[in-house]
Design a protein around this motif. Structure first.
Motif, short mmCIF file in Angstrom:
data_model
loop_
_atom_site.label_atom_id
_atom_site.label_comp_id
_atom_site.label_asym_id
_atom_site.label_seq_id
_atom_site.Cartn_x
_atom_site.Cartn_y
_atom_site.Cartn_z
N CYS A 1 -32.25 -3.29 -44.51
CA CYS A 1 -33.64 -3.78 -44.53
C CYS A 1 -34.29 -3.73 -43.15
O CYS A 1 -33.73 -4.16 -42.16
N ILE A 2 -35.53 -3.19 -43.12
CA ILE A 2 -36.29 -3.16 -41.86
C ILE A 2 -37.43 -4.18 -41.90
O ILE A 2 -38.36 -4.10 -41.09
N ARG A 3 -37.36 -5.12 -42.85
CA ARG A 3 -38.31 -6.25 -42.91
C ARG A 3 -39.77 -5.79 -42.98
O ARG A 3 -40.63 -6.34 -42.30
N CYS A 4 -40.02 -4.80 -43.82
CA CYS A 4 -41.40 -4.30 -43.94
C CYS A 4 -42.21 -5.18 -44.88
O CYS A 4 -43.43 -5.20 -44.83
N SER A 5 -41.54 -5.85 -45.80
CA SER A 5 -42.13 -6.76 -46.79
C SER A 5 -42.82 -6.05 -47.95
O SER A 5 -43.50 -6.69 -48.75
N ALA A 6 -42.66 -4.75 -48.07
CA ALA A 6 -43.28 -4.04 -49.20
C ALA A 6 -42.77 -4.58 -50.54
O ALA A 6 -43.52 -4.66 -51.52
N CYS A 7 -41.48 -4.98 -50.58
CA CYS A 7 -40.93 -5.48 -51.84
C CYS A 7 -41.57 -6.80 -52.26
O CYS A 7 -41.72 -7.09 -53.45
N ILE B 1 -36.13 -9.30 -51.18
CA ILE B 1 -35.10 -9.15 -50.14
C ILE B 1 -34.44 -10.50 -49.86
O ILE B 1 -33.22 -10.56 -49.65
N CYS C 1 -39.17 0.34 -51.61
CA CYS C 1 -38.37 0.09 -50.40
C CYS C 1 -38.20 1.37 -49.57
O CYS C 1 -37.69 2.37 -50.07
N PRO C 2 -38.61 1.34 -48.30
CA PRO C 2 -38.55 2.56 -47.49
C PRO C 2 -37.14 2.98 -47.10
O PRO C 2 -36.96 4.08 -46.59
N VAL C 3 -36.15 2.10 -47.32
CA VAL C 3 -34.77 2.49 -47.06
C VAL C 3 -33.94 2.44 -48.35
O VAL C 3 -32.71 2.37 -48.31
N ILE D 1 -33.21 0.37 -50.79
CA ILE D 1 -32.23 -0.67 -51.16
C ILE D 1 -32.38 -0.93 -52.66
O ILE D 1 -33.49 -1.25 -53.13
N ILE E 1 -32.34 -3.20 -54.90
CA ILE E 1 -32.34 -4.67 -54.99
C ILE E 1 -31.87 -5.15 -56.37
O ILE E 1 -31.03 -6.06 -56.46
S1 SF4 Z 1 -39.02 -3.17 -49.07
FE1 SF4 Z 1 -36.89 -2.76 -48.41
S2 SF4 Z 1 -37.02 -2.66 -46.18
FE2 SF4 Z 1 -38.92 -3.61 -46.85
S3 SF4 Z 1 -38.50 -5.85 -46.75
FE3 SF4 Z 1 -38.04 -5.18 -48.84
S4 SF4 Z 1 -35.84 -4.71 -48.81
FE4 SF4 Z 1 -36.53 -4.78 -46.67
#
Ligand code: SF4
Length: 464
Positions: free
Chosen positions: A311-317, A340, A373-375, A377, A379
Protein backbone atom coordinates in the motif's frame (compact mmCIF):
# COMPACT_ATOMS: atom_id res chain seq x y z
CA UNK A 1 -13.83 2.10 20.48
CA UNK A 2 -16.83 -0.15 19.87
CA UNK A 3 -16.62 -2.85 17.18
CA UNK A 4 -17.31 -1.78 13.61
CA UNK A 5 -21.04 -2.72 13.45
CA UNK A 6 -21.96 -0.56 16.46
CA UNK A 7 -19.70 2.33 15.41
CA UNK A 8 -21.03 2.21 11.85
CA UNK A 9 -24.64 2.05 13.01
CA UNK A 10 -24.07 5.22 15.04
CA UNK A 11 -22.28 6.99 12.18
CA UNK A 12 -24.93 6.20 9.57
CA UNK A 13 -27.55 7.96 11.72
CA UNK A 14 -25.65 11.25 11.24
CA UNK A 15 -27.16 12.81 8.10
CA UNK A 16 -24.60 15.67 7.94
CA UNK A 17 -21.72 13.22 8.11
CA UNK A 18 -23.22 11.09 5.34
CA UNK A 19 -23.78 14.15 3.13
CA UNK A 20 -20.19 15.40 3.70
CA UNK A 21 -18.73 11.98 2.93
CA UNK A 22 -20.85 11.41 -0.12
CA UNK A 23 -19.99 14.78 -1.62
CA UNK A 24 -16.26 14.45 -0.96
CA UNK A 25 -15.75 10.82 -2.00
CA UNK A 26 -17.76 11.22 -5.21
CA UNK A 27 -15.86 14.36 -6.18
CA UNK A 28 -12.44 12.74 -5.68
CA UNK A 29 -13.35 9.40 -7.26
CA UNK A 30 -14.76 11.04 -10.41
CA UNK A 31 -11.69 13.24 -10.77
CA UNK A 32 -9.41 10.26 -10.26
CA UNK A 33 -11.18 8.22 -12.90
CA UNK A 34 -10.72 11.04 -15.45
CA UNK A 35 -7.01 11.55 -14.61
CA UNK A 36 -6.22 7.83 -14.72
CA UNK A 37 -8.03 7.46 -18.05
CA UNK A 38 -5.53 9.90 -19.60
CA UNK A 39 -2.76 7.30 -19.38
CA UNK A 40 -2.84 4.55 -21.98
CA UNK A 41 -0.32 2.50 -19.99
CA UNK A 42 -2.03 2.75 -16.59
CA UNK A 43 -2.43 -1.03 -16.27
CA UNK A 44 1.27 -1.56 -17.08
CA UNK A 45 2.24 1.08 -14.50
CA UNK A 46 0.00 -0.65 -11.98
CA UNK A 47 1.62 -4.01 -12.73
CA UNK A 48 5.07 -2.42 -12.41
CA UNK A 49 4.15 -0.88 -9.04
CA UNK A 50 2.96 -4.27 -7.79
CA UNK A 51 6.06 -6.07 -9.07
CA UNK A 52 8.49 -3.54 -7.56
CA UNK A 53 6.80 -3.69 -4.18
CA UNK A 54 6.66 -7.51 -4.19
CA UNK A 55 10.33 -7.72 -5.12
CA UNK A 56 11.29 -5.27 -2.38
CA UNK A 57 9.22 -7.02 0.27
CA UNK A 58 10.81 -10.36 -0.61
CA UNK A 59 14.27 -8.87 -0.04
CA UNK A 60 13.35 -6.33 2.62
CA UNK A 61 16.19 -7.40 4.93
CA UNK A 62 18.71 -6.57 2.21
CA UNK A 63 17.18 -3.23 1.23
CA UNK A 64 16.74 -2.02 4.81
CA UNK A 65 20.43 -2.58 5.51
CA UNK A 66 21.21 -0.73 2.28
CA UNK A 67 19.06 2.17 3.53
CA UNK A 68 20.88 2.22 6.87
CA UNK A 69 24.28 2.25 5.20
CA UNK A 70 23.35 5.01 2.71
CA UNK A 71 21.64 7.26 5.28
CA UNK A 72 24.56 6.90 7.68
CA UNK A 73 27.07 7.63 4.93
CA UNK A 74 25.10 10.79 4.06
CA UNK A 75 25.32 12.13 7.63
CA UNK A 76 22.02 10.84 9.05
CA UNK A 77 21.40 8.51 11.99
CA UNK A 78 19.23 5.41 11.69
CA UNK A 79 17.21 4.04 14.62
CA UNK A 80 15.29 0.74 14.58
CA UNK A 81 11.96 0.59 16.40
CA UNK A 82 10.32 -2.79 16.92
CA UNK A 83 7.04 -1.31 18.14
CA UNK A 84 5.17 1.89 18.88
CA UNK A 85 6.54 2.20 22.39
CA UNK A 86 10.13 1.98 21.23
CA UNK A 87 9.56 4.45 18.38
CA UNK A 88 7.93 6.96 20.75
CA UNK A 89 10.76 6.55 23.24
CA UNK A 90 13.36 7.21 20.52
CA UNK A 91 11.61 10.29 19.11
CA UNK A 92 10.84 11.75 22.54
CA UNK A 93 14.47 11.26 23.58
CA UNK A 94 15.72 12.95 20.41
CA UNK A 95 13.47 15.97 20.89
CA UNK A 96 14.39 16.30 24.55
CA UNK A 97 18.07 16.19 23.65
CA UNK A 98 17.59 19.33 21.53
CA UNK A 99 16.14 21.15 24.56
CA UNK A 100 13.05 22.15 22.55
CA UNK A 101 9.47 21.88 23.85
CA UNK A 102 7.65 22.01 20.53
CA UNK A 103 7.87 20.38 17.10
CA UNK A 104 6.17 20.99 13.77
CA UNK A 105 4.82 17.96 11.96
CA UNK A 106 4.35 16.93 8.38
CA UNK A 107 1.27 14.77 7.91
CA UNK A 108 2.30 11.22 8.70
CA UNK A 109 0.24 8.04 9.09
CA UNK A 110 3.12 6.25 10.85
CA UNK A 111 3.28 8.80 13.67
CA UNK A 112 -0.50 8.63 14.07
CA UNK A 113 -0.28 4.84 14.17
CA UNK A 114 2.13 4.96 17.12
CA UNK A 115 0.33 7.82 18.92
CA UNK A 116 3.39 10.04 18.81
CA UNK A 117 1.61 13.33 19.57
CA UNK A 118 0.22 11.88 22.79
CA UNK A 119 3.63 10.43 23.76
CA UNK A 120 5.28 13.82 23.17
CA UNK A 121 2.55 15.61 25.13
CA UNK A 122 3.17 13.27 28.07
CA UNK A 123 6.75 14.58 28.10
CA UNK A 124 5.63 18.21 27.93
CA UNK A 125 6.39 18.59 24.20
CA UNK A 126 3.73 20.11 21.93
CA UNK A 127 3.40 18.76 18.39
CA UNK A 128 1.83 21.15 15.88
CA UNK A 129 0.19 19.55 12.84
CA UNK A 130 0.83 21.68 9.76
CA UNK A 131 -1.22 19.93 7.08
CA UNK A 132 -4.46 21.92 6.70
CA UNK A 133 -6.77 18.96 7.29
CA UNK A 134 -4.65 17.67 10.18
CA UNK A 135 -4.74 21.18 11.66
CA UNK A 136 -8.54 21.13 11.51
CA UNK A 137 -8.55 17.74 13.25
CA UNK A 138 -6.08 18.87 15.91
CA UNK A 139 -7.86 22.16 16.65
CA UNK A 140 -11.23 20.36 16.76
CA UNK A 141 -9.87 17.80 19.26
CA UNK A 142 -11.03 15.27 16.72
CA UNK A 143 -9.71 12.14 15.02
CA UNK A 144 -8.76 11.78 11.34
CA UNK A 145 -11.35 9.93 9.26
CA UNK A 146 -9.57 9.59 5.91
CA UNK A 147 -5.97 8.83 4.97
CA UNK A 148 -5.56 11.73 2.60
CA UNK A 149 -8.29 14.11 3.72
CA UNK A 150 -8.35 13.60 7.50
CA UNK A 151 -11.15 16.18 7.95
CA UNK A 152 -13.33 14.81 5.14
CA UNK A 153 -16.18 14.51 7.64
CA UNK A 154 -16.21 18.29 8.19
CA UNK A 155 -17.88 20.85 5.95
CA UNK A 156 -16.82 24.48 5.48
CA UNK A 157 -19.19 25.83 8.12
CA UNK A 158 -17.84 23.44 10.72
CA UNK A 159 -14.23 24.33 9.82
CA UNK A 160 -14.97 28.04 10.16
CA UNK A 161 -16.40 27.47 13.63
CA UNK A 162 -13.40 25.37 14.71
CA UNK A 163 -10.94 28.01 13.49
CA UNK A 164 -12.85 30.86 15.11
CA UNK A 165 -13.21 29.09 18.45
CA UNK A 166 -9.95 27.16 18.77
CA UNK A 167 -7.09 28.81 16.89
CA UNK A 168 -6.32 31.29 19.66
CA UNK A 169 -5.62 28.45 22.13
CA UNK A 170 -2.90 27.08 19.81
CA UNK A 171 -1.26 30.33 18.61
CA UNK A 172 -2.33 33.10 16.26
CA UNK A 173 -6.13 33.53 16.43
CA UNK A 174 -8.40 33.40 13.39
CA UNK A 175 -9.01 36.79 11.72
CA UNK A 176 -12.07 38.75 12.88
CA UNK A 177 -15.18 38.13 10.79
CA UNK A 178 -13.83 34.90 9.24
CA UNK A 179 -16.33 33.45 6.76
CA UNK A 180 -16.52 29.93 5.32
CA UNK A 181 -15.08 30.98 1.94
CA UNK A 182 -12.30 28.46 1.10
CA UNK A 183 -9.76 31.21 0.34
CA UNK A 184 -10.41 32.88 3.72
CA UNK A 185 -10.12 29.61 5.60
CA UNK A 186 -6.88 28.76 3.82
CA UNK A 187 -5.46 32.22 4.57
CA UNK A 188 -6.37 31.90 8.26
CA UNK A 189 -4.52 28.56 8.39
CA UNK A 190 -1.55 29.97 6.47
CA UNK A 191 -1.14 32.89 8.89
CA UNK A 192 -1.59 30.63 11.90
CA UNK A 193 1.00 28.11 10.67
CA UNK A 194 3.56 30.59 9.31
CA UNK A 195 4.71 31.69 12.74
CA UNK A 196 5.16 28.06 13.74
CA UNK A 197 7.31 27.27 10.70
CA UNK A 198 9.52 30.27 11.38
CA UNK A 199 9.93 29.44 15.08
CA UNK A 200 10.35 25.65 14.97
CA UNK A 201 13.75 24.10 15.63
CA UNK A 202 12.58 20.48 15.34
CA UNK A 203 10.35 18.83 12.74
CA UNK A 204 8.84 15.36 12.64
CA UNK A 205 7.82 13.77 9.37
CA UNK A 206 7.00 10.44 7.80
CA UNK A 207 7.94 9.59 4.24
CA UNK A 208 6.10 8.22 1.24
CA UNK A 209 9.17 6.39 -0.01
CA UNK A 210 12.81 5.69 0.82
CA UNK A 211 15.14 5.08 -2.12
CA UNK A 212 17.50 2.38 -0.91
CA UNK A 213 20.36 2.98 -3.35
CA UNK A 214 21.03 6.49 -2.01
CA UNK A 215 19.14 6.55 1.30
CA UNK A 216 16.91 9.34 -0.04
CA UNK A 217 13.56 10.05 1.62
CA UNK A 218 10.59 11.35 -0.34
CA UNK A 219 7.58 13.31 0.86
CA UNK A 220 4.79 14.00 -1.60
CA UNK A 221 2.32 16.75 -0.66
CA UNK A 222 0.09 19.52 -1.97
CA UNK A 223 0.29 22.45 0.42
CA UNK A 224 3.97 23.32 0.85
CA UNK A 225 3.78 22.79 4.61
CA UNK A 226 5.91 19.69 4.19
CA UNK A 227 8.60 21.63 2.35
CA UNK A 228 8.67 24.21 5.18
CA UNK A 229 9.01 21.53 7.88
CA UNK A 230 11.64 19.59 5.98
CA UNK A 231 13.91 22.56 5.28
CA UNK A 232 13.57 25.23 8.01
CA UNK A 233 14.17 23.46 11.38
CA UNK A 234 17.65 22.48 12.60
CA UNK A 235 16.64 18.89 13.47
CA UNK A 236 14.51 16.60 11.33
CA UNK A 237 13.18 13.29 12.65
CA UNK A 238 11.44 10.99 10.16
CA UNK A 239 9.42 8.00 11.36
CA UNK A 240 8.89 5.60 8.47
CA UNK A 241 7.38 2.12 8.19
CA UNK A 242 9.88 -0.46 6.95
CA UNK A 243 7.69 -1.26 3.95
CA UNK A 244 8.24 2.18 2.39
CA UNK A 245 11.50 1.22 0.71
CA UNK A 246 11.93 1.14 -3.07
CA UNK A 247 15.24 -0.12 -4.43
CA UNK A 248 16.18 2.53 -7.02
CA UNK A 249 15.32 5.94 -8.46
CA UNK A 250 13.92 4.23 -11.57
CA UNK A 251 11.48 2.40 -9.31
CA UNK A 252 10.51 5.68 -7.68
CA UNK A 253 9.54 7.04 -11.10
CA UNK A 254 6.72 4.48 -11.30
CA UNK A 255 5.27 5.48 -7.94
CA UNK A 256 5.52 9.20 -8.62
CA UNK A 257 3.13 8.58 -11.51
CA UNK A 258 0.81 6.19 -9.64
CA UNK A 259 0.45 8.09 -6.38
CA UNK A 260 -0.72 11.61 -7.38
CA UNK A 261 -3.26 10.32 -9.90
CA UNK A 262 -4.67 7.78 -7.43
CA UNK A 263 -4.79 10.09 -4.43
CA UNK A 264 -5.55 13.71 -5.34
CA UNK A 265 -6.28 12.98 -9.01
CA UNK A 266 -3.41 15.22 -10.05
CA UNK A 267 -1.04 14.48 -12.91
CA UNK A 268 1.78 15.60 -10.67
CA UNK A 269 1.59 16.67 -7.05
CA UNK A 270 2.61 20.27 -6.31
CA UNK A 271 5.47 19.52 -3.87
CA UNK A 272 7.83 16.55 -4.00
CA UNK A 273 10.56 16.95 -1.38
CA UNK A 274 13.58 14.66 -1.44
CA UNK A 275 16.48 14.66 0.99
CA UNK A 276 19.53 12.52 1.60
CA UNK A 277 21.18 12.77 5.02
CA UNK A 278 22.39 16.29 5.78
CA UNK A 279 24.15 18.98 3.75
CA UNK A 280 26.21 21.73 5.42
CA UNK A 281 24.47 25.10 5.12
CA UNK A 282 21.35 23.64 3.51
CA UNK A 283 18.36 22.37 5.50
CA UNK A 284 18.44 20.62 8.87
CA UNK A 285 21.91 19.96 10.30
CA UNK A 286 20.75 16.82 12.14
CA UNK A 287 18.67 14.09 10.54
CA UNK A 288 17.29 10.98 12.26
CA UNK A 289 15.47 8.17 10.52
CA UNK A 290 13.36 5.90 12.75
CA UNK A 291 12.54 2.68 10.89
CA UNK A 292 9.29 1.32 12.30
CA UNK A 293 8.19 -2.32 12.38
CA UNK A 294 5.16 -2.33 14.73
CA UNK A 295 3.59 -5.49 13.32
CA UNK A 296 4.88 -5.25 9.76
CA UNK A 297 7.19 -8.26 9.90
CA UNK A 298 4.28 -10.32 11.26
CA UNK A 299 2.20 -9.21 8.27
CA UNK A 300 5.10 -10.01 5.97
CA UNK A 301 5.11 -13.60 7.26
CA UNK A 302 1.52 -14.10 6.09
CA UNK A 303 1.58 -15.28 2.47
CA UNK A 304 -1.88 -13.89 1.65
CA UNK A 305 -1.93 -10.87 3.95
CA UNK A 306 1.52 -9.52 3.07
CA UNK A 307 0.21 -7.82 -0.07
CA UNK A 308 -1.26 -5.14 2.22
CA UNK A 309 2.32 -3.93 2.71
CA UNK A 310 2.36 -2.84 -0.93
CA UNK A 311 0.00 0.00 0.00
CA UNK A 312 1.17 3.50 -0.93
CA UNK A 313 -1.63 5.16 1.11
CA UNK A 314 -3.28 6.82 -1.89
CA UNK A 315 -6.77 6.33 -0.38
CA UNK A 316 -8.40 5.52 -3.73
CA UNK A 317 -9.96 2.42 -2.13
CA UNK A 318 -11.67 4.56 0.51
CA UNK A 319 -13.23 6.85 -2.06
CA UNK A 320 -14.92 4.03 -3.98
CA UNK A 321 -15.98 1.91 -1.01
CA UNK A 322 -19.76 1.88 -0.42
CA UNK A 323 -19.21 0.93 3.22
CA UNK A 324 -16.72 3.74 3.90
CA UNK A 325 -18.97 6.23 2.10
CA UNK A 326 -21.76 5.56 4.57
CA UNK A 327 -19.94 4.71 7.79
CA UNK A 328 -17.02 7.18 7.54
CA UNK A 329 -13.51 6.67 8.85
CA UNK A 330 -14.06 6.87 12.61
CA UNK A 331 -16.12 3.66 12.59
CA UNK A 332 -12.98 1.65 11.76
CA UNK A 333 -11.43 2.47 15.16
CA UNK A 334 -7.97 2.89 13.69
CA UNK A 335 -5.84 5.48 11.91
CA UNK A 336 -6.20 3.33 8.79
CA UNK A 337 -9.85 3.49 7.75
CA UNK A 338 -11.69 2.05 4.76
CA UNK A 339 -10.80 -1.12 2.87
CA UNK A 340 -7.05 -0.84 3.47
CA UNK A 341 -7.68 -0.29 7.18
CA UNK A 342 -9.93 -3.36 7.27
CA UNK A 343 -7.00 -5.53 6.17
CA UNK A 344 -4.02 -3.63 7.60
CA UNK A 345 -5.17 -2.94 11.16
CA UNK A 346 -5.99 -6.59 12.01
CA UNK A 347 -2.61 -7.60 10.64
CA UNK A 348 -0.64 -4.95 12.52
CA UNK A 349 -2.56 -5.36 15.78
CA UNK A 350 -3.74 -8.99 15.55
CA UNK A 351 -7.34 -10.22 15.49
CA UNK A 352 -7.78 -10.82 19.23
CA UNK A 353 -9.41 -7.44 19.98
CA UNK A 354 -13.12 -6.75 19.38
CA UNK A 355 -12.46 -3.88 16.96
CA UNK A 356 -9.77 -5.76 15.04
CA UNK A 357 -11.89 -8.93 14.77
CA UNK A 358 -14.81 -6.93 13.37
CA UNK A 359 -12.84 -5.15 10.63
CA UNK A 360 -12.49 -7.99 8.08
CA UNK A 361 -16.30 -8.08 8.02
CA UNK A 362 -16.62 -4.33 7.30
CA UNK A 363 -17.01 -4.94 3.60
CA UNK A 364 -19.54 -6.10 1.05
CA UNK A 365 -16.69 -7.75 -0.94
CA UNK A 366 -17.84 -5.83 -4.02
CA UNK A 367 -14.25 -5.61 -5.28
CA UNK A 368 -14.26 -1.89 -6.19
CA UNK A 369 -11.22 -1.36 -3.93
CA UNK A 370 -9.17 -3.91 -5.85
CA UNK A 371 -10.08 -2.36 -9.19
CA UNK A 372 -8.81 1.10 -8.25
CA UNK A 373 -5.77 0.09 -6.21
CA UNK A 374 -2.64 1.36 -8.02
CA UNK A 375 -0.57 -1.53 -6.66
CA UNK A 376 -3.27 -4.15 -7.27
CA UNK A 377 -3.81 -5.26 -3.68
CA UNK A 378 -6.54 -7.89 -3.77
CA UNK A 379 -8.31 -6.51 -0.72
CA UNK A 380 -11.32 -8.87 -0.96
CA UNK A 381 -8.97 -11.87 -0.99
CA UNK A 382 -7.23 -10.65 2.18
CA UNK A 383 -10.58 -9.84 3.82
CA UNK A 384 -11.81 -13.40 3.30
CA UNK A 385 -8.46 -14.75 4.51
CA UNK A 386 -8.71 -12.66 7.69
CA UNK A 387 -12.35 -13.71 8.21
CA UNK A 388 -11.11 -17.29 8.27
CA UNK A 389 -8.56 -16.35 10.92
CA UNK A 390 -11.23 -14.63 13.02
CA UNK A 391 -13.59 -17.60 12.63
CA UNK A 392 -10.90 -19.92 14.00
CA UNK A 393 -10.83 -17.98 17.26
CA UNK A 394 -12.92 -18.92 20.33
CA UNK A 395 -16.53 -17.74 20.13
CA UNK A 396 -17.15 -18.91 16.57
CA UNK A 397 -18.03 -22.56 17.27
CA UNK A 398 -21.44 -22.36 15.61
CA UNK A 399 -20.04 -20.90 12.37
CA UNK A 400 -17.36 -23.57 12.25
CA UNK A 401 -19.94 -26.31 12.88
CA UNK A 402 -22.24 -24.89 10.17
CA UNK A 403 -19.42 -24.71 7.62
CA UNK A 404 -18.22 -28.23 8.52
CA UNK A 405 -21.78 -29.60 8.09
CA UNK A 406 -22.19 -27.79 4.75
CA UNK A 407 -18.81 -29.14 3.61
CA UNK A 408 -19.84 -32.69 4.54
CA UNK A 409 -23.10 -32.49 2.57
CA UNK A 410 -21.62 -30.68 -0.46
CA UNK A 411 -18.95 -33.37 -0.70
CA UNK A 412 -21.58 -36.13 -1.15
CA UNK A 413 -23.87 -35.71 -4.21
CA UNK A 414 -26.49 -38.28 -3.09
CA UNK A 415 -26.75 -36.69 0.34
CA UNK A 416 -26.95 -33.23 -1.24
CA UNK A 417 -29.82 -34.32 -3.52
CA UNK A 418 -31.68 -35.83 -0.57
CA UNK A 419 -31.14 -32.67 1.50
CA UNK A 420 -32.42 -30.48 -1.37
CA UNK A 421 -35.57 -32.57 -1.69
CA UNK A 422 -36.18 -32.48 2.06
CA UNK A 423 -35.75 -28.71 2.05
CA UNK A 424 -38.11 -28.27 -0.91
CA UNK A 425 -40.82 -30.38 0.76
CA UNK A 426 -40.57 -28.52 4.05
CA UNK A 427 -40.31 -25.04 2.49
CA UNK A 428 -43.58 -23.75 3.98
CA UNK A 429 -42.25 -24.42 7.45
CA UNK A 430 -39.02 -22.44 6.96
CA UNK A 431 -38.65 -19.40 9.22
CA UNK A 432 -38.34 -15.92 7.66
CA UNK A 433 -35.51 -15.09 10.05
CA UNK A 434 -32.71 -17.15 11.50
CA UNK A 435 -32.88 -17.87 15.22
CA UNK A 436 -30.11 -17.33 17.81
CA UNK A 437 -26.80 -15.72 16.77
CA UNK A 438 -27.84 -15.83 13.09
CA UNK A 439 -30.71 -13.44 13.84
CA UNK A 440 -28.59 -10.30 13.28
CA UNK A 441 -27.75 -11.53 9.79
CA UNK A 442 -31.42 -11.68 8.81
CA UNK A 443 -32.25 -8.33 10.44
CA UNK A 444 -31.34 -6.68 7.16
CA UNK A 445 -31.70 -9.56 4.69
CA UNK A 446 -34.41 -11.97 3.57
CA UNK A 447 -33.56 -15.63 3.82
CA UNK A 448 -33.51 -16.95 0.24
CA UNK A 449 -36.70 -18.85 -0.59
CA UNK A 450 -36.20 -22.52 -1.35
CA UNK A 451 -37.79 -23.45 -4.74
CA UNK A 452 -40.65 -25.96 -4.82
CA UNK A 453 -38.50 -28.40 -6.77
CA UNK A 454 -34.69 -28.85 -6.66
CA UNK A 455 -32.99 -27.83 -9.91
CA UNK A 456 -31.54 -31.27 -10.58
CA UNK A 457 -35.05 -32.85 -10.41
CA UNK A 458 -36.40 -30.16 -12.74
CA UNK A 459 -33.53 -30.83 -15.16
CA UNK A 460 -34.11 -34.56 -15.15
CA UNK A 461 -37.84 -34.08 -15.83
CA UNK A 462 -37.43 -31.51 -18.60
CA UNK A 463 -34.15 -32.36 -20.30
CA UNK A 464 -33.51 -36.02 -19.66
S1 SF4 B 1 -6.04 1.91 -3.14
FE1 SF4 B 1 -4.37 0.43 -2.71
S2 SF4 B 1 -2.56 1.71 -2.43
FE2 SF4 B 1 -4.30 3.09 -2.29
S3 SF4 B 1 -4.76 3.20 -0.05
FE3 SF4 B 1 -6.05 1.58 -0.91
S4 SF4 B 1 -4.85 -0.30 -0.65
FE4 SF4 B 1 -3.43 1.42 -0.39
Amino acid sequence: MPAFPEAAARATRDATLRANLRHATHTIRDKRARTVAELADWEQLRAAGKAIKDHTLRRLDHYLLQVEQAVTAAGGTVHWAADAEEANRIVTGLVRATGEREVVKVKSMATQEIGLNEALAAEGITAYETDLAELIVQLGDDRPSHILVPAIHRNRGEIRRIFAERMAAWGRPAPEGLTDAPAELAEAARLHLREKFLRAEVAVSGANFIVAETGTLVVVESEGNGRMCLTLPRTLISVVGIEKVVPTWRDLEVFLQLLPRSSTAERMNPYTSLWTGTTAGDGPSAFHLVLLDNGRTAALADEVGRQALRCIRCSACLNVCPVYERAGGHAYGSVYPGPIGAILTPQLRGTAGTVEASLPFASSLCGACYEVCPVAIDIPEVLVHLREQVARRPGHRLERAAVAAAGYVLDRPALLAAAERALARSRRLHPRRLPGPGRAWTDTRDLPQVPAEPFRDWWRRNRA
